[in-house]
Design a protein around this motif. Structure first.
Motif, PDB file in Angstrom:
ATOM      1  N   GLY A   1       2.689  13.989  -4.344  1.00  0.00           N
ATOM      2  CA  GLY A   1       3.051  14.387  -2.985  1.00  0.00           C
ATOM      3  C   GLY A   1       3.678  13.251  -2.196  1.00  0.00           C
ATOM      4  N   PHE A   2       3.493  12.003  -2.666  1.00  0.00           N
ATOM      5  CA  PHE A   2       4.043  10.845  -1.951  1.00  0.00           C
ATOM      6  C   PHE A   2       5.328  10.321  -2.600  1.00  0.00           C
ATOM      7  CE2 PHE A   2       1.247   9.203   1.419  1.00  0.00           C
ATOM      8  CZ  PHE A   2       0.201  10.100   1.313  1.00  0.00           C
ATOM      9  N   GLU A   3       5.830  11.026  -3.636  1.00  0.00           N
ATOM     10  CA  GLU A   3       6.989  10.503  -4.382  1.00  0.00           C
ATOM     11  C   GLU A   3       8.166  10.168  -3.462  1.00  0.00           C
ATOM     12  OE1 GLU A   3       5.342  13.265  -5.063  1.00  0.00           O
ATOM     13  OE2 GLU A   3       4.630  13.179  -7.125  1.00  0.00           O
ATOM     14  N   ASP A   4       8.434  11.043  -2.474  1.00  0.00           N
ATOM     15  CA  ASP A   4       9.592  10.818  -1.589  1.00  0.00           C
ATOM     16  C   ASP A   4       9.188  10.212  -0.243  1.00  0.00           C
ATOM     17  OD1 ASP A   4      11.287  11.939  -3.475  1.00  0.00           O
ATOM     18  OD2 ASP A   4      10.819  13.970  -2.787  1.00  0.00           O
ATOM     19  N   ALA A   5       7.982   9.765  -0.186  1.00  0.00           N
ATOM     20  CA  ALA A   5       7.486   9.274   1.116  1.00  0.00           C
ATOM     21  C   ALA A   5       7.982   7.864   1.421  1.00  0.00           C
ATOM     22  CB  ALA A   5       5.961   9.297   1.114  1.00  0.00           C
ATOM     23  N   TYR A   6       8.010   7.556   2.693  1.00  0.00           N
ATOM     24  CA  TYR A   6       8.384   6.196   3.128  1.00  0.00           C
ATOM     25  C   TYR A   6       7.609   5.861   4.404  1.00  0.00           C
ATOM     26  CZ  TYR A   6      11.292   8.967   6.277  1.00  0.00           C
ATOM     27  OH  TYR A   6      11.709   9.884   7.191  1.00  0.00           O
ATOM     28  N   ILE A   7       7.413   4.572   4.623  1.00  0.00           N
ATOM     29  CA  ILE A   7       6.688   4.159   5.840  1.00  0.00           C
ATOM     30  C   ILE A   7       7.566   4.445   7.049  1.00  0.00           C
ATOM     31  CG2 ILE A   7       5.684   2.200   7.100  1.00  0.00           C
ATOM     32  CD1 ILE A   7       4.843   1.004   4.451  1.00  0.00           C
ATOM     33  N   SER A   8       7.075   5.306   7.935  1.00  0.00           N
ATOM     34  CA  SER A   8       7.893   5.719   9.074  1.00  0.00           C
ATOM     35  C   SER A   8       7.513   4.978  10.351  1.00  0.00           C
ATOM     36  CB  SER A   8       7.753   7.220   9.304  1.00  0.00           C
ATOM     37  OG  SER A   8       6.389   7.579   9.376  1.00  0.00           O
ATOM     38  N   TRP A   9       6.308   4.441  10.403  1.00  0.00           N
ATOM     39  CA  TRP A   9       5.909   3.625  11.557  1.00  0.00           C
ATOM     40  C   TRP A   9       4.714   2.779  11.151  1.00  0.00           C
ATOM     41  CZ3 TRP A   9       1.371   3.364  14.618  1.00  0.00           C
ATOM     42  CH2 TRP A   9       0.349   4.247  14.216  1.00  0.00           C
ATOM     43  N   ALA A  10       4.474   1.757  11.924  1.00  0.00           N
ATOM     44  CA  ALA A  10       3.259   0.949  11.750  1.00  0.00           C
ATOM     45  C   ALA A  10       2.869   0.414  13.115  1.00  0.00           C
ATOM     46  CB  ALA A  10       3.507  -0.208  10.788  1.00  0.00           C
ATOM     47  N   SER A  11       1.588   0.211  13.308  1.00  0.00           N
ATOM     48  CA  SER A  11       1.101  -0.288  14.601  1.00  0.00           C
ATOM     49  C   SER A  11       1.885  -1.529  15.011  1.00  0.00           C
ATOM     50  CB  SER A  11      -0.358  -0.689  14.482  1.00  0.00           C
ATOM     51  OG  SER A  11      -1.112   0.427  14.141  1.00  0.00           O
ATOM     52  N   THR A  12       2.178  -1.605  16.315  1.00  0.00           N
ATOM     53  CA  THR A  12       2.974  -2.729  16.802  1.00  0.00           C
ATOM     54  C   THR A  12       2.175  -4.024  16.761  1.00  0.00           C
ATOM     55  OG1 THR A  12       3.011  -1.214  18.673  1.00  0.00           O
ATOM     56  CG2 THR A  12       4.867  -2.707  18.462  1.00  0.00           C
TER      57      THR A  12
ATOM     58  N   PHE B   1       0.842  -1.195   0.000  1.00  0.00           N
ATOM     59  CA  PHE B   1       0.000   0.000   0.000  1.00  0.00           C
ATOM     60  C   PHE B   1       0.887   1.258   0.000  1.00  0.00           C
ATOM     61  CE2 PHE B   1      -3.914   1.946   2.392  1.00  0.00           C
ATOM     62  CZ  PHE B   1      -4.211   2.716   1.277  1.00  0.00           C
ATOM     63  N   GLY B   2       1.927   1.238   0.862  1.00  0.00           N
ATOM     64  CA  GLY B   2       2.855   2.379   0.926  1.00  0.00           C
ATOM     65  C   GLY B   2       3.499   2.617  -0.428  1.00  0.00           C
ATOM     66  N   ASN B   3       3.916   1.547  -1.085  1.00  0.00           N
ATOM     67  CA  ASN B   3       4.537   1.678  -2.406  1.00  0.00           C
ATOM     68  C   ASN B   3       3.537   2.179  -3.438  1.00  0.00           C
ATOM     69  OD1 ASN B   3       7.260   1.149  -2.123  1.00  0.00           O
ATOM     70  ND2 ASN B   3       6.889  -1.057  -1.965  1.00  0.00           N
ATOM     71  N   ALA B   4       2.281   1.727  -3.324  1.00  0.00           N
ATOM     72  CA  ALA B   4       1.254   2.182  -4.269  1.00  0.00           C
ATOM     73  C   ALA B   4       1.002   3.677  -4.096  1.00  0.00           C
ATOM     74  CB  ALA B   4      -0.034   1.395  -4.046  1.00  0.00           C
ATOM     75  N   LEU B   5       0.943   4.139  -2.853  1.00  0.00           N
ATOM     76  CA  LEU B   5       0.744   5.577  -2.619  1.00  0.00           C
ATOM     77  C   LEU B   5       1.906   6.362  -3.220  1.00  0.00           C
ATOM     78  CD1 LEU B   5      -0.528   5.601   1.103  1.00  0.00           C
ATOM     79  CD2 LEU B   5      -1.877   6.088  -0.927  1.00  0.00           C
ATOM     80  N   LYS B   6       3.123   5.858  -3.006  1.00  0.00           N
ATOM     81  CA  LYS B   6       4.336   6.508  -3.528  1.00  0.00           C
ATOM     82  C   LYS B   6       4.279   6.646  -5.046  1.00  0.00           C
ATOM     83  CE  LYS B   6       8.967   5.441  -2.647  1.00  0.00           C
ATOM     84  NZ  LYS B   6       9.543   6.726  -2.278  1.00  0.00           N
ATOM     85  N   SER B   7       3.806   5.599  -5.685  1.00  0.00           N
ATOM     86  CA  SER B   7       3.877   5.611  -7.147  1.00  0.00           C
ATOM     87  C   SER B   7       2.660   6.260  -7.803  1.00  0.00           C
ATOM     88  CB  SER B   7       4.061   4.188  -7.676  1.00  0.00           C
ATOM     89  OG  SER B   7       2.917   3.437  -7.359  1.00  0.00           O
ATOM     90  N   CYS B   8       1.573   6.423  -7.094  1.00  0.00           N
ATOM     91  CA  CYS B   8       0.409   6.947  -7.811  1.00  0.00           C
ATOM     92  C   CYS B   8      -0.252   8.161  -7.177  1.00  0.00           C
ATOM     93  CB  CYS B   8      -0.614   5.842  -8.070  1.00  0.00           C
ATOM     94  SG  CYS B   8      -1.401   5.236  -6.595  1.00  0.00           S
ATOM     95  N   VAL B   9       0.221   8.631  -6.065  1.00  0.00           N
ATOM     96  CA  VAL B   9      -0.416   9.817  -5.466  1.00  0.00           C
ATOM     97  C   VAL B   9       0.580  10.972  -5.429  1.00  0.00           C
ATOM     98  CG1 VAL B   9      -1.578  10.741  -3.431  1.00  0.00           C
ATOM     99  CG2 VAL B   9      -1.909   8.352  -4.072  1.00  0.00           C
TER     100      VAL B   9
END
Ligand SMILES: Cc1cc2nc3c(=O)[nH]c(=O)nc-3n(C[C@H](O)[C@H](O)[C@H](O)COP(=O)(O)OP(=O)(O)OC[C@H]3O[C@@H](n4cnc5c(N)ncnc54)[C@H](O)[C@@H]3O)c2cc1C
Length: 465
Positions: free
Chosen positions: A320-331, A310-318
């Motif tokens: 503003g997300f081009e340089d984004a990366y997953i910074s945290w996820a629920s434990t 999902f994170g990669n999909a947001l990066k590639s198709c939205v």
């Protein structure tokens, strides 16, 4: 896990810890219950399987909530949740960990204000409050059984690095989310999770956040798909909140990658720090009974894979997300529902939406996650709130077991209201206070004088009218 084969465990001596109140689960409800009981003078043992207190609020969900009665008018809306949950919100503001109450007159849930918390700050503030109250908190500790004498629990069994211990308490509160104490004590449970996809995304979800997001670009270049819902500038110099909603339906081509992942068509996001999409709620989780070890483990892993994609999909198709990366996820996997325990009184959706009031209330509440134009039957009638009766906390057939949080309420639609953060917290404060009073008076949960409970709750600034 089921097996045809069994062995008989040999008898063994185990150490005993004495307490007035034992609580399983230091989650949204459990922490508030523990603080309430300890402030009432009880010796409290709180056992939590995770290494941090906070439960779904910090480890699995989103810290967005409404403390107000349902209303379209923030100027006249009534705040209905006070007590320890409100104090917690105020303390998070002081630590720059809360947005304050953001007016949201256009909110589709008819919620007049929304408060979004920073889950990392929550961990610190709730730890501070538990320690100040003198609660014995045992983290990385699994509740795993009970000893019973007829309809009374005589001890809770816990396991941790020290091995197995019995906590011999007078009163017990099940805040495990899954009703683990109830299950071991033989209380009837209803499998709510089975139909959860009929009322919302599903019974599970895995919230995550991305850093490196250019939200201005996202709004400017994607006006159809990214909708800014609300904005706040708090005077607390802390954090502001922006909320965005992605609707693949509006722009199916762009979002096909996300749709292909079997993610929910509607994805809501909140940003509380610059450049960060703090909470991405990919609500369509896995349909499973997350109170079962194997189902839970598989769902945890499937959701880790989904959010990576999902994170990669947001990066590639939205934009503003081009340089984004997953910074945290629920434990841990976010769980909306597994099984709810049968209690003396079970609220129905009809009672909730009619604004029903009861003679034995431990709090009032005014949010419903289904309230919208699509579900007019879930909009709470004026004045926009309803009562939580004391009886909804009493596990049927057990003399000294209170239930609080998402393992309460067996009506599916009603659960979509009571399970939300402030609802769980209100139940926690009611259960903690009542359990401490019962322990002090050596009485059963059903023998407690409501007048006495009401006075104690009012002293703690719980809103009852
Ligand atoms: C993806 C998602 C998004 C959500 N978004 C929102 C939102 O925006 N706003 C809102 O108001 N609500 C939201 N919710 C709902 C809300 O967060 C939860 O319903 C609520 O926090 C549940 O609180 P609880 O105390 O009942 O359970 P939890 O907070 O889940 O606490 C249960 C605790 O018990 C522990 N535990 C379980 N079994 C044992 C055991 N045997 N021994 C020891 N410890 C045990 C768990 O580790 C956990 O810490 C969301 C939920 C999900 C899953």
């Amino acid at each position: 896990m089921k097996s045809e084969n069994y062995i008989i465990e040999p008898e063994r001596k185990i150490p005993v810890l004495e307490a007035d109140v034992f609580i399983a689960g230091a989650g949204t409800a459990g922490c508030i219950a523990a603080i309430a009981a300890a402030r009432q003078g009880a010796k409290v043992v709180l056992a939590e399987k995770m290494p941090v207190p906070g439960g779904t609020y910090t480890n699995g969900g989103i810290g967005a909530n409404s403390f107000y009665a349902m209303s379209r008018n923030p100027e006249t809306a009534k705040r209905v949740v006070g007590g320890i949950p409100y104090e917690l919100n105020q303390r998070m503001l002081e630590e720059n960990g809360g947005t304050g109450y953001i007016p949201t007159p256009d909110d589709h849930h008819h919620s007049p204000f929304r408060y979004v918390a920073d889950h990392e700050i929550y961990k610190g503030v709730i730890s501070e409050m538990l320690m100040e109250a003198g609660v014995t908190v045992l983290l990385q500790t699994m509740f795993c059984g009970v000893l019973m004498d007829g309809t009374r629990i005589t001890a809770a069994l816990i396991e941790n690095k020290d091995g197995r211990t019995a906590v011999r308490a007078k009163q017990y509160i099940d805040c495990s989310g899954d009703g683990d104490i109830a299950k071991r004590a033989g209380v009837e449970q209803v499998p709510l999770w089975q139909d959860y996809d009929k009322v919302c995304g599903g019974p599970t979800g895995l919230v995550f956040g991305m850093a490196g997001v250019d939200t201005d670009k996202m709004v400017a270049e994607n006006p159809k798909g990214a909708v800014r819902l609300s904005h706040s500038d708090t005077p607390y110099a802390g954090i502001t909140a922006e909320q965005y909603a992605f609707t693949q339906v509006r722009d199916p081509e762009r979002y096909q990658k996300i749709v292909d992942l079997d993610m929910r068509a509607f994805t809501s996001m909140s940003s509380i720090h610059k450049g960060e999409m703090t909470y991405i709620n990919n609500s369509k989780g896995i349909m499973c009974d997350a109170s079962k070890a194997m189902d839970l483990s598989n769902a945890e892993m499937e959701m880790r894979i989904k959010i990576m994609k999902f994170g990669n999909a947001l990066k590639s198709c939205v934009p503003g997300f081009e340089d984004a990366y997953i910074s945290w996820a629920s434990t841990q996997l976010g769980i909306r529902a597994t099984n709810a325990a049968v209690c003396d009184k079970m609220l129905t959706n009809e009672e909730i939406t009619a604004g029903a009031r009861f003679e034995d209330e431990i709090g009032i509440y005014g949010f419903h996650d289904l309230a919208s134009e699509h579900h007019p039957e879930c909009v709470i009638a004026d004045p926009g709130f309803y009562g939580f009766p004391y009886r909804m906390l009493l596990a049927k057939g057990c003399d000294n077991l209170f239930m609080a949080g998402r393992c309460v309420t067996t009506d599916l639609k009603a659960h979509m209201s009571t399970r939300n953060v402030p609802g769980c917290q209100v139940m926690g404060q009611g259960a903690g206070t009542a359990a401490a009073l019962c322990a002090a008076k050596n009485c059963t949960s059903r023998e407690l004088s409501y007048q006495e409970l009401r006075e104690a709750l009012l002293k703690q600034e719980v809103i009852l009218d």
